[in-house]
Write an enzyme that holds these catalytic residues in place. Structure first.
Site, PDB file in Angstrom:
ATOM      1  N   LYS A   9       8.794 -58.421 -14.943  1.00 27.97           N
ATOM      2  CA  LYS A   9       8.838 -58.587 -16.395  1.00 27.97           C
ATOM      3  C   LYS A   9       8.869 -57.208 -17.083  1.00 27.97           C
ATOM      4  O   LYS A   9       8.629 -56.184 -16.442  1.00 27.97           O
ATOM      5  CB  LYS A   9       7.628 -59.437 -16.831  1.00 27.97           C
ATOM      6  CG  LYS A   9       7.662 -60.858 -16.239  1.00 27.97           C
ATOM      7  CD  LYS A   9       6.492 -61.712 -16.717  1.00 27.97           C
ATOM      8  CE  LYS A   9       6.597 -63.132 -16.176  1.00 27.97           C
ATOM      9  NZ  LYS A   9       5.486 -64.002 -16.665  1.00 27.97           N
ATOM     10  N   TYR A  49      12.806 -70.348 -19.582  1.00 32.09           N
ATOM     11  CA  TYR A  49      11.479 -70.931 -19.786  1.00 32.09           C
ATOM     12  C   TYR A  49      11.540 -72.233 -20.600  1.00 32.09           C
ATOM     13  O   TYR A  49      10.573 -72.570 -21.295  1.00 32.09           O
ATOM     14  CB  TYR A  49      10.553 -69.917 -20.475  1.00 32.09           C
ATOM     15  CG  TYR A  49       9.926 -68.893 -19.531  1.00 32.09           C
ATOM     16  CD1 TYR A  49       9.247 -69.296 -18.378  1.00 32.09           C
ATOM     17  CD2 TYR A  49       9.959 -67.534 -19.809  1.00 32.09           C
ATOM     18  CE1 TYR A  49       8.648 -68.366 -17.527  1.00 32.09           C
ATOM     19  CE2 TYR A  49       9.360 -66.589 -18.966  1.00 32.09           C
ATOM     20  CZ  TYR A  49       8.706 -67.023 -17.827  1.00 32.09           C
ATOM     21  OH  TYR A  49       8.101 -66.106 -16.997  1.00 32.09           O
ATOM     22  N   ASN A 112       1.717 -60.363 -17.560  1.00 28.97           N
ATOM     23  CA  ASN A 112       1.356 -60.557 -16.150  1.00 28.97           C
ATOM     24  C   ASN A 112       2.432 -60.108 -15.148  1.00 28.97           C
ATOM     25  O   ASN A 112       2.503 -60.599 -14.033  1.00 28.97           O
ATOM     26  CB  ASN A 112       0.878 -61.996 -15.899  1.00 28.97           C
ATOM     27  CG  ASN A 112       1.943 -63.045 -16.148  1.00 28.97           C
ATOM     28  OD1 ASN A 112       3.036 -62.718 -16.626  1.00 28.97           O
ATOM     29  ND2 ASN A 112       1.644 -64.287 -15.819  1.00 28.97           N
ATOM     30  N   HIS A 115       7.401 -62.790 -12.405  1.00 28.46           N
ATOM     31  CA  HIS A 115       7.679 -64.221 -12.408  1.00 28.46           C
ATOM     32  C   HIS A 115       8.122 -64.639 -11.013  1.00 28.46           C
ATOM     33  O   HIS A 115       8.830 -63.899 -10.342  1.00 28.46           O
ATOM     34  CB  HIS A 115       8.808 -64.564 -13.389  1.00 28.46           C
ATOM     35  CG  HIS A 115       9.464 -65.883 -13.096  1.00 28.46           C
ATOM     36  ND1 HIS A 115       8.918 -67.080 -13.493  1.00 28.46           N
ATOM     37  CD2 HIS A 115      10.584 -66.192 -12.401  1.00 28.46           C
ATOM     38  CE1 HIS A 115       9.689 -68.074 -13.049  1.00 28.46           C
ATOM     39  NE2 HIS A 115      10.706 -67.560 -12.394  1.00 28.46           N
ATOM     40  N   GLU A 126      17.220 -71.398 -11.193  1.00 28.07           N
ATOM     41  CA  GLU A 126      17.024 -70.049 -11.759  1.00 28.07           C
ATOM     42  C   GLU A 126      17.988 -69.042 -11.134  1.00 28.07           C
ATOM     43  O   GLU A 126      18.509 -68.161 -11.824  1.00 28.07           O
ATOM     44  CB  GLU A 126      15.562 -69.619 -11.571  1.00 28.07           C
ATOM     45  CG  GLU A 126      14.615 -70.434 -12.456  1.00 28.07           C
ATOM     46  CD  GLU A 126      13.132 -70.204 -12.180  1.00 28.07           C
ATOM     47  OE1 GLU A 126      12.786 -69.343 -11.335  1.00 28.07           O
ATOM     48  OE2 GLU A 126      12.309 -70.883 -12.815  1.00 28.07           O
TER      49      GLU A 126
HETATM   50  P1  GTP Z   1       5.951 -67.525 -14.270  1.00 23.19           P
HETATM   51  O1  GTP Z   1       6.096 -67.084 -12.842  1.00 23.19           O
HETATM   52  O2  GTP Z   1       6.134 -66.421 -15.271  1.00 23.19           O
HETATM   53  O3  GTP Z   1       6.808 -68.746 -14.578  1.00 23.19           O
HETATM   54  O4  GTP Z   1       4.421 -67.923 -14.396  1.00 23.19           O
HETATM   55  P2  GTP Z   1       3.712 -69.229 -13.803  1.00 23.19           P
HETATM   56  O5  GTP Z   1       4.705 -70.139 -13.146  1.00 23.19           O
HETATM   57  O6  GTP Z   1       2.587 -68.722 -12.980  1.00 23.19           O
HETATM   58  O7  GTP Z   1       3.128 -69.901 -15.117  1.00 23.19           O
HETATM   59  P3  GTP Z   1       3.923 -70.788 -16.206  1.00 23.19           P
HETATM   60  O8  GTP Z   1       5.314 -71.067 -15.757  1.00 23.19           O
HETATM   61  O9  GTP Z   1       3.034 -71.916 -16.561  1.00 23.19           O
HETATM   62  O10 GTP Z   1       3.960 -69.792 -17.446  1.00 23.19           O
HETATM   63  C1  GTP Z   1       5.023 -68.873 -17.622  1.00 23.19           C
HETATM   64  C2  GTP Z   1       4.488 -67.625 -18.265  1.00 23.19           C
HETATM   65  O11 GTP Z   1       4.034 -67.908 -19.569  1.00 23.19           O
HETATM   66  C3  GTP Z   1       3.270 -67.006 -17.571  1.00 23.19           C
HETATM   67  O12 GTP Z   1       3.591 -66.194 -16.473  1.00 23.19           O
HETATM   68  C4  GTP Z   1       2.684 -66.181 -18.697  1.00 23.19           C
HETATM   69  O13 GTP Z   1       3.409 -64.958 -18.865  1.00 23.19           O
HETATM   70  C5  GTP Z   1       2.956 -67.068 -19.893  1.00 23.19           C
HETATM   71  N1  GTP Z   1       1.771 -67.889 -20.168  1.00 23.19           N
HETATM   72  C6  GTP Z   1       1.333 -68.976 -19.484  1.00 23.19           C
HETATM   73  N2  GTP Z   1       0.206 -69.457 -20.022  1.00 23.19           N
HETATM   74  C7  GTP Z   1      -0.073 -68.647 -21.085  1.00 23.19           C
HETATM   75  C8  GTP Z   1      -1.112 -68.606 -22.062  1.00 23.19           C
HETATM   76  O14 GTP Z   1      -2.022 -69.432 -22.060  1.00 23.19           O
HETATM   77  N3  GTP Z   1      -1.042 -67.621 -22.998  1.00 23.19           N
HETATM   78  C9  GTP Z   1      -0.034 -66.697 -23.019  1.00 23.19           C
HETATM   79  N4  GTP Z   1      -0.045 -65.739 -23.954  1.00 23.19           N
HETATM   80  N5  GTP Z   1       0.947 -66.691 -22.115  1.00 23.19           N
HETATM   81  C10 GTP Z   1       0.929 -67.643 -21.166  1.00 23.19           C
HETATM   82 MG    MG Z   2       6.463 -70.725 -14.080  1.00 21.93          MG
END
Ligand code: GTP
Ligand code: MG
Length: 149
Positions: A9, A49, A112, A115, A126
């Site tokens: 990211k 997303y 974080n 991805h 993807e």
């Molecule tokens: P990705 O690998 O980035 O897809 O992450 P993930 O699969 O572990 O989690 P998810 O797909 O649910 O969420 C995608 C991204 O949204 C996360 O990696 C975070 O960057 C962001 N995100 C998820 N939950 C939160 C939240 O509660 N607050 C904020 N600010 N960002 C969030």
């Molecule tokens: Mg995800």
């Protein structure tokens, strides 16, 4: 073999963590099949997303993810979708174990650093979204040292 989509990211790029993150996938034994640095458009990132579009953090997520270049990659290996997410660690850095990328390298869920696809089906979707041009086909000389058969 299985494939996954891994993305460093904008914070990972800005903080100079590209080499560190790639090194962890290489050391594990996964094979890289594609990599490029791109500054994604809002539309492209919203589609990536799309599953999260109703979340309250979605606008902030899109702003973050389009704020600078990302490193888009495809990695190949047995069980790489789940295994890649083990290397990344839990979504929330407060819950990600030490030794994982997120556990070692970040603090805030909204920054974080990486991805990883969450299922084989979403990985293929993807990969098509980020690499419509296709990926490299090659044989790693390490293959017989990484896999028994
Ligand atoms: P990705 O690998 O980035 O897809 O992450 P993930 O699969 O572990 O989690 P998810 O797909 O649910 O969420 C995608 C991204 O949204 C996360 O990696 C975070 O960057 C962001 N995100 C998820 N939950 C939160 C939240 O509660 N607050 C904020 N600010 N960002 C969030
Ligand atoms: Mg995800």
């Amino acid at each position: 073999r299985e494939r996954t989509y891994i993305m460093i990211k904008p914070d990972g790029v800005q903080r100079g963590l590209v080499g560190e993150i790639i090194a962890r996938f290489e050391r594990k034994g996964y094979k890289m099949a594609a990599m490029k640095l791109v500054k994604p458009s809002t539309e492209h990132m919203e589609e990536h997303y799309a599953d999260l579009k109703d979340k309250k953090f979605f606008p902030g997520l899109i702003k973050y993810m389009t704020s600078g270049p990302v490193v888009a990659m495809v990695w190949v290996g047995d069980g790489v979708v789940a295994g890649g997410r083990v290397l990344l660690g839990a979504t929330k850095p407060s819950e990600s174990a030490p030794g994982t990328i997120r556990g070692d390298l970040c603090i805030d869920v909204g920054r974080n650093v990486c991805h990883g696809s969450d299922a084989v089906e979403s990985a293929e979707k993807e990969i098509a979204h980020w690499f419509p041009e296709g990926v490299a086909e090659w044989t790693s000389h390490s293959e017989s040292w990484v896999y028994e058969a």
